[in-house]
Design an enzyme around this catalytic site. Structure first.
Site, PDB file in Angstrom:
ATOM      1  CE1 TYR A  58      -3.297   2.932   0.528  1.00 18.95           C
ATOM      2  CE2 TYR A  58      -1.818   3.592   2.308  1.00 18.95           C
ATOM      3  CZ  TYR A  58      -2.867   3.877   1.455  1.00 18.95           C
ATOM      4  OH  TYR A  58      -3.461   5.101   1.499  1.00 18.95           O
ATOM      5  CG  HIS A  88      -3.128  14.446  -1.315  1.00 21.72           C
ATOM      6  ND1 HIS A  88      -3.346  13.858  -2.535  1.00 21.72           N
ATOM      7  CD2 HIS A  88      -3.495  13.514  -0.382  1.00 21.72           C
ATOM      8  CE1 HIS A  88      -3.820  12.640  -2.354  1.00 21.72           C
ATOM      9  NE2 HIS A  88      -3.931  12.406  -1.062  1.00 21.72           N
ATOM     10  CG  ASN A 200      -0.054   9.074   5.438  1.00 22.64           C
ATOM     11  OD1 ASN A 200      -0.019   7.865   5.315  1.00 22.64           O
ATOM     12  ND2 ASN A 200      -1.079   9.791   5.008  1.00 22.64           N
ATOM     13  CE1 TYR A 282     -18.294  29.494  46.624  1.00 16.85           C
ATOM     14  CE2 TYR A 282     -19.202  28.424  44.661  1.00 16.85           C
ATOM     15  CZ  TYR A 282     -19.161  28.579  46.035  1.00 16.85           C
ATOM     16  OH  TYR A 282     -19.975  27.815  46.824  1.00 16.85           O
ATOM     17  NE  ARG A 285     -15.047  31.342  49.518  1.00 21.12           N
ATOM     18  CZ  ARG A 285     -16.237  30.756  49.706  1.00 21.12           C
ATOM     19  NH1 ARG A 285     -16.292  29.534  50.208  1.00 21.12           N
ATOM     20  NH2 ARG A 285     -17.355  31.393  49.414  1.00 21.12           N
ATOM     21  CG  PHE A 331      -2.704   7.918   9.162  1.00 20.41           C
ATOM     22  CD1 PHE A 331      -4.041   7.827   9.493  1.00 20.41           C
ATOM     23  CD2 PHE A 331      -2.195   6.998   8.258  1.00 20.41           C
ATOM     24  CE1 PHE A 331      -4.866   6.856   8.945  1.00 20.41           C
ATOM     25  CE2 PHE A 331      -3.016   6.020   7.703  1.00 20.41           C
ATOM     26  CZ  PHE A 331      -4.350   5.956   8.044  1.00 20.41           C
ATOM     27  CD  GLU A 415      -8.656   8.708   4.004  1.00 19.94           C
ATOM     28  OE1 GLU A 415      -8.980   9.898   4.176  1.00 19.94           O
ATOM     29  OE2 GLU A 415      -7.698   8.370   3.284  1.00 19.94           O
TER      30      GLU A 415
END
Length: 507
Positions: A58, A88, A200, A282, A285, A331, A415
């Site tokens: 792959y 990409h 990646n 608060y 405190r 990844f 994905e």
């Protein structure tokens, strides 16, 4: 501490503190001998694998994502990797902070030096060259799902290695081919798997996280200091910060916060005088519990990031010693997505409690004039800065919504669960930008309130801060253009380092 001149990539693990020092000292990077050997060993193994392996691997001899079943011939392996980087490279939006870009280069070089990615030595050395020469590829802040790593922003980051894309150099935008020609470099000819190794990975998420940690820890220290100043202005009590209180609920951050406040307020005339009131609200405190919880959250995120930046997060992973090339999911950004969402919620809470302290200071309580200014009615004083703080606190509540709750299927169903970790990372900066203004507003209000306590003095450290701050922003006698004073306070905040000497105390 001596200045760090150089750092050898691949010689040791990275830590948040080390990275901050590398940036601060502007040290140069070199590739260590150990890193070089690991990279070479892995590349030689992968070359042998592609020459002799008949089964598909792959991302090496196949396409990517849902195209994983498409076989690629040996003659097309280099073209496949170049096409990957080009196709990409579609991060969009606003250009990323230059510090984040430098961090991306540093983190990717470090990850590749571990020797499990199959890249060439010259590819890692070119990344280091870009870092050392402040050649910063133009990367945009949107486009990553934080799933197959940070594909889009990392593609934009590494386009210039092959002579494409754009960089910023010496204040000028240049094309990738121009910058290579200027330095006399030839484009990197990507070998099998190299494009995938570059794209990646979680370096975009991690780099944004490191930058947010640097800014976030600075703000944690600022809110401690300004919270102590607000306590003085409000004529608050020291008892909630005593060591015995923290000891019976010993969360580390709470213990640390109590110690910090005791140090900040040591020898203060204001804190030590007799009080008419028995308790504080608060927002005063419970500072040890709230600020402390934020510190614990930040430390947790720091630990997560330390693991992440010293990990191999590209795919497939190459194991020369085991004779394996394994396709997995390192990844995936889920560990970072959840951690960054947690960090965003925690940082938001610093602004939340700070705005409440600001609001208490302008109510006209405990001898302070309403809105911290004389002649109310004629003057509005510090009325509207609290509005601004409230607006930004509300906006931060929106940004604190966890991005990791979402997932949208991508790559034609391959994905099918993504982390959205990049969105978790980038929105941290939006929260931090608001926090800087909220911190500045608290400083303005606290300083104004302390001056109304004169002739009493605060602690020596806080008095030093007051002197320095009053050189930039004077006491407000009557209404002024508050935006101008806020801008000056922001300048002061950006230059100011909180240096708290935490002494061991007897209680």
């Amino acid at each position: 501490m001596n200045k760090l001149e150089t750092f050898e990539i691949g010689s040791s693990e990275l830590t948040y503190d080390l990275i901050e020092r590398i940036l601060k000292d502007k040290c140069r990077l070199t590739l260590s001998d150990e890193g070089r050997k690991r990279i070479t060993r892995c590349r030689e193994f992968l070359n042998d694998k592609t020459d002799n392996e008949t089964k598909p691997i792959y991302g090496v001899t196949t396409g990517f994502g849902s195209l994983c079943n498409k076989h690629i011939s040996k003659e097309e392996l280099s073209t496949l990797q170049e096409n990957l980087v080009k196709s990409h490279s579609c991060s969009i939006g606003t250009p990323v902070d230059p510090v984040v870009v430098k961090l991306m280069l540093l983190l990717k070089a470090h990850a590749l030096s571990m020797g499990f990615s199959g890249v060439q030595v010259e590819t890692v050395e070119r990344i280091i060259d870009f870092y050392n020469n402040d050649i910063l590829p133009i990367v945009y802040d949107r486009g990553s799902l934080g799933a197959s790593g940070d594909l889009a922003p990392l593609a934009n980051l590494f386009l210039p290695l092959i002579g494409e894309g754009e960089v910023m150099y010496a204040g000028k935008k240049m094309h990738g081919k121009e910058i290579l020609k200027l330095f006399g470099w030839t484009p990197i000819k990507l070998m099998s798997k190299e494009g995938l190794a570059l794209l990646n990975g979680t370096q975009f998420m991690s780099a944004n996280g490191i930058k947010a940690l640097i800014d976030g820890w600075h703000l944690v220290n600022c809110f401690d200091l300004f919270g102590a100043m607000s306590l003085e202005a409000f004529d608050g009590r020291i008892e909630p910060f005593m060591a015995c209180i923290q000891a019976v609920r010993p969360h580390p951050g709470q213990i640390e916060t109590g110690k910090v406040f005791r140090s900040l307020l040591k020898d203060s005339e204001i804190i030590s005088r007799e009080k008419e009131h028995v308790q504080d609200p608060y927002s005063f405190r419970c500072i040890p519990q709230v600020h402390g919880a934020v510190k614990d959250a930040m430390n947790h995120v720091t630990d997560i990031l330390h693991t992440e930046i010293n990990s191999v997060t590209d795919n497939p992973t190459v194991f020369p010693e085991e004779d394996l090339v394994v396709s997995g999911g390192n990844f995936h950004g889920e560990p970072l997505a959840l951690a960054f969402d947690y960090m965003g919620v925690a940082l938001h809470e610093l602004g939340n409690i700070s705005e409440r302290r600001v609001a208490q200071l302008i109510l006209g309580l405990r001898g302070l004039p309403e809105f911290l200014v004389a002649h109310m009615g004629l003057n509005s004083g510090f009325m509207i800065p609290q509005y601004a703080a409230a607006s930004m606190v509300s906006q931060n509540k929106m940004y604190a919504w966890p991005a990791s709750c979402d997932s949208i299927v991508s790559s034609n169903g391959q994905e099918d669960l993504v982390s959205m970790g990049a969105n978790s990372a980038t929105k941290l900066h939006k929260i931090i930008d608001n926090l800087k203004y909220i911190a500045a507003i608290e400083l303005m209000n606290a300083a104004q309130g302390i001056d109304f306590r004169r002739p009493l003095k605060s602690s020596p450290y806080i008095e030093k801060v007051m002197i320095e701050f009053r050189k930039e922003v004077p006491f407000v006698e009557e209404d002024v253009v508050m935006a101008d004073y806020l801008a000056k306070t922001m300048d002061f905040l950006n230059r100011f380092d909180v240096l708290i000497e935490k002494e061991e105390d007897p209680d």
